[in-house]
Design a protein around this motif. Structure first.
Motif, PDB file in Angstrom:
ATOM      1  N   ALA A   1      -2.317   8.876   8.169  1.00 23.08           N
ATOM      2  CA  ALA A   1      -3.398   8.034   7.650  1.00 23.08           C
ATOM      3  C   ALA A   1      -3.644   8.304   6.179  1.00 23.08           C
ATOM      4  O   ALA A   1      -3.883   7.379   5.390  1.00 23.08           O
ATOM      5  N   ALA A   2      -3.595   9.576   5.780  1.00 24.93           N
ATOM      6  CA  ALA A   2      -3.810   9.926   4.372  1.00 24.93           C
ATOM      7  C   ALA A   2      -2.694   9.369   3.490  1.00 24.93           C
ATOM      8  O   ALA A   2      -2.949   8.888   2.384  1.00 24.93           O
ATOM      9  N   GLU A   3      -1.464   9.432   3.973  1.00 21.79           N
ATOM     10  CA  GLU A   3      -0.354   8.913   3.174  1.00 21.79           C
ATOM     11  C   GLU A   3      -0.449   7.403   3.010  1.00 21.79           C
ATOM     12  O   GLU A   3      -0.216   6.859   1.923  1.00 21.79           O
ATOM     13  N   ILE A   4      -0.817   6.706   4.073  1.00 16.89           N
ATOM     14  CA  ILE A   4      -0.968   5.254   3.985  1.00 16.89           C
ATOM     15  C   ILE A   4      -2.102   4.889   3.030  1.00 16.89           C
ATOM     16  O   ILE A   4      -1.979   3.958   2.219  1.00 16.89           O
ATOM     17  N   ALA A   5      -3.205   5.621   3.097  1.00 22.89           N
ATOM     18  CA  ALA A   5      -4.325   5.365   2.176  1.00 22.89           C
ATOM     19  C   ALA A   5      -3.882   5.544   0.729  1.00 22.89           C
ATOM     20  O   ALA A   5      -4.279   4.784  -0.158  1.00 22.89           O
ATOM     21  N   ARG A   6      -3.051   6.545   0.487  1.00 22.51           N
ATOM     22  CA  ARG A   6      -2.525   6.772  -0.853  1.00 22.51           C
ATOM     23  C   ARG A   6      -1.631   5.611  -1.292  1.00 22.51           C
ATOM     24  O   ARG A   6      -1.671   5.192  -2.456  1.00 22.51           O
ATOM     25  N   SER A   7      -0.858   5.056  -0.376  1.00 19.62           N
ATOM     26  CA  SER A   7      -0.020   3.904  -0.721  1.00 19.62           C
ATOM     27  C   SER A   7      -0.865   2.713  -1.141  1.00 19.62           C
ATOM     28  O   SER A   7      -0.530   2.015  -2.100  1.00 19.62           O
ATOM     29  N   PHE A   8      -1.961   2.468  -0.433  1.00 21.78           N
ATOM     30  CA  PHE A   8      -2.855   1.383  -0.832  1.00 21.78           C
ATOM     31  C   PHE A   8      -3.342   1.584  -2.264  1.00 21.78           C
ATOM     32  O   PHE A   8      -3.385   0.638  -3.055  1.00 21.78           O
ATOM     33  N   ARG A   9      -3.721   2.815  -2.608  1.00 25.93           N
ATOM     34  CA  ARG A   9      -4.213   3.086  -3.960  1.00 25.93           C
ATOM     35  C   ARG A   9      -3.102   2.920  -4.987  1.00 25.93           C
ATOM     36  O   ARG A   9      -3.316   2.316  -6.050  1.00 25.93           O
ATOM     37  N   ARG A  10      -1.952   3.471  -4.713  1.00 28.21           N
ATOM     38  CA  ARG A  10      -0.849   3.409  -5.675  1.00 28.21           C
ATOM     39  C   ARG A  10      -0.370   1.971  -5.876  1.00 28.21           C
ATOM     40  O   ARG A  10       0.001   1.585  -6.989  1.00 28.21           O
TER      41      ARG A  10
END
Length: 309
Positions: free
Chosen positions: A127-136
């Motif tokens: 979940a944290a990695e996916i959230a980071r993808s949204f930001r990036r």
């Protein structure tokens, strides 16, 4: 893309980009007069142009204007010619950041079918990695997120299903990139409901056609193809060679189109995603998404030609 491709592009003509489409030999193809062939995502019926962009390596640049400029021009040209699918991943260095910057201009985000992946372990980690993808990626919605290389598939698919239910992503799937993963991929495809699978398949790497591609068709899963140009051997093998005259029978005018048309001629394939870091590569590759595709006999002839190199 292998550096020697520059030599092929320099001597190759491009298919006309705005011509009436000829009847396709692949029954799942849908053509538009002013754009590339499109194929349907089985789970929804939504259609996609049949050539996409992969961002591994080529988009892993420092996110500064001078480094991003040629990539932005490639994406602009891609969209202008009717392309939409762009695939990236958190593990591709700076690629998500670079793509986020590119898509934030010229209204490009709304014109792109944006794909990323998740390769962390555990529900919290994924979940944290996916959230980071949204930001990036500078977006509040990603069209497709796939479990990268079948990493912690059960946990990550659970997270992706939650995101899909919340309309944060539109599709989910899984990816592999080498033949040794096919047994595990087949097991996942048999037990899970997936919108997409991403798999390695090329004229010199045909194992996926034995069981994975037929299973995808049977299970109603769209197929993205990574490394459609093989792993460097193909361009090296044809360097300095002219296209055989018989390739005109399926409207092929360059070696990249030869390799892509072979992949696209398989009825289960939805969209190969070659790397395209320059507008010239975009123009040549998208030529493969127009005109006739090789039929079964022509594909066999293509295989025999490459196998003899």
């Amino acid at each position: 893309m292998h550096p020697s491709r520059r030599a092929f592009l320099a001597g190759s003509g491009l298919l006309p980009l705005m011509v009436p489409m000829l009847e396709q030999s692949v029954s799942t193809a849908h053509a538009a007069e002013d754009g590339p062939i499109r194929r349907a995502i089985p789970s929804s019926g939504e259609t996609l142009p049949v050539i996409g962009i992969g961002t591994s390596r080529r988009y892993e640049v420092e996110p500064v204007p001078e480094k991003i400029a040629p990539l932005r021009e490639a994406v602009r040209r891609f969209v202008a010619l009717g392309g939409s699918v762009i695939d990236t991943a958190p593990s591709y260095g700076t690629a998500e950041d670079v793509l986020g910057l590119i898509l934030s201009q010229d209204g490009l985000r709304e014109k792109v079918f944006l794909c990323s992946k998740v390769g962390a372990t555990g529900r919290e980690g994924g979940a944290a990695e996916i959230a980071r993808s949204f930001r990036r990626l500078n977006t509040d919605r990603i069209d497709l997120v796939a479990v990268h290389n079948l990493i912690d598939t059960t946990a990550n698919l659970a997270t992706l299903r939650e995101l899909k239910a919340r309309n944060k992503i539109r599709y989910l799937g899984v990816t592999v990139w080498r033949d040794s993963q096919f047994a595990d991929l087949e097991a996942v495809m048999q037990r899970e409901t997936l919108d997409f699978v991403q798999v390695n398949y090329a004229i010199d790497d045909r194992t996926a056609a034995e069981r994975i591609l037929p299973l995808a068709k049977e299970r109603g899963m769209a197929v993205m193809v990574n490394v459609p140009f093989g792993r460097d051997r193909l361009f090296k093998a044809v360097q300095g060679r002219d296209l055989p005259p018989w390739t005109a029978e399926f409207d092929c005018t360059s070696w990249p189109q030869f390799f892509l048309k072979y992949v696209l001629a398989h009825e289960a394939v939805t969209c190969p995603i070659p790397g395209m870091a320059k507008a010239a590569y975009v123009e040549d590759n998208l030529g493969a998404a127009r005109g006739r595709m090789p039929d079964a006999a022509q594909r066999t002839r293509m295989e025999a030609y490459v196998d003899a190199l």
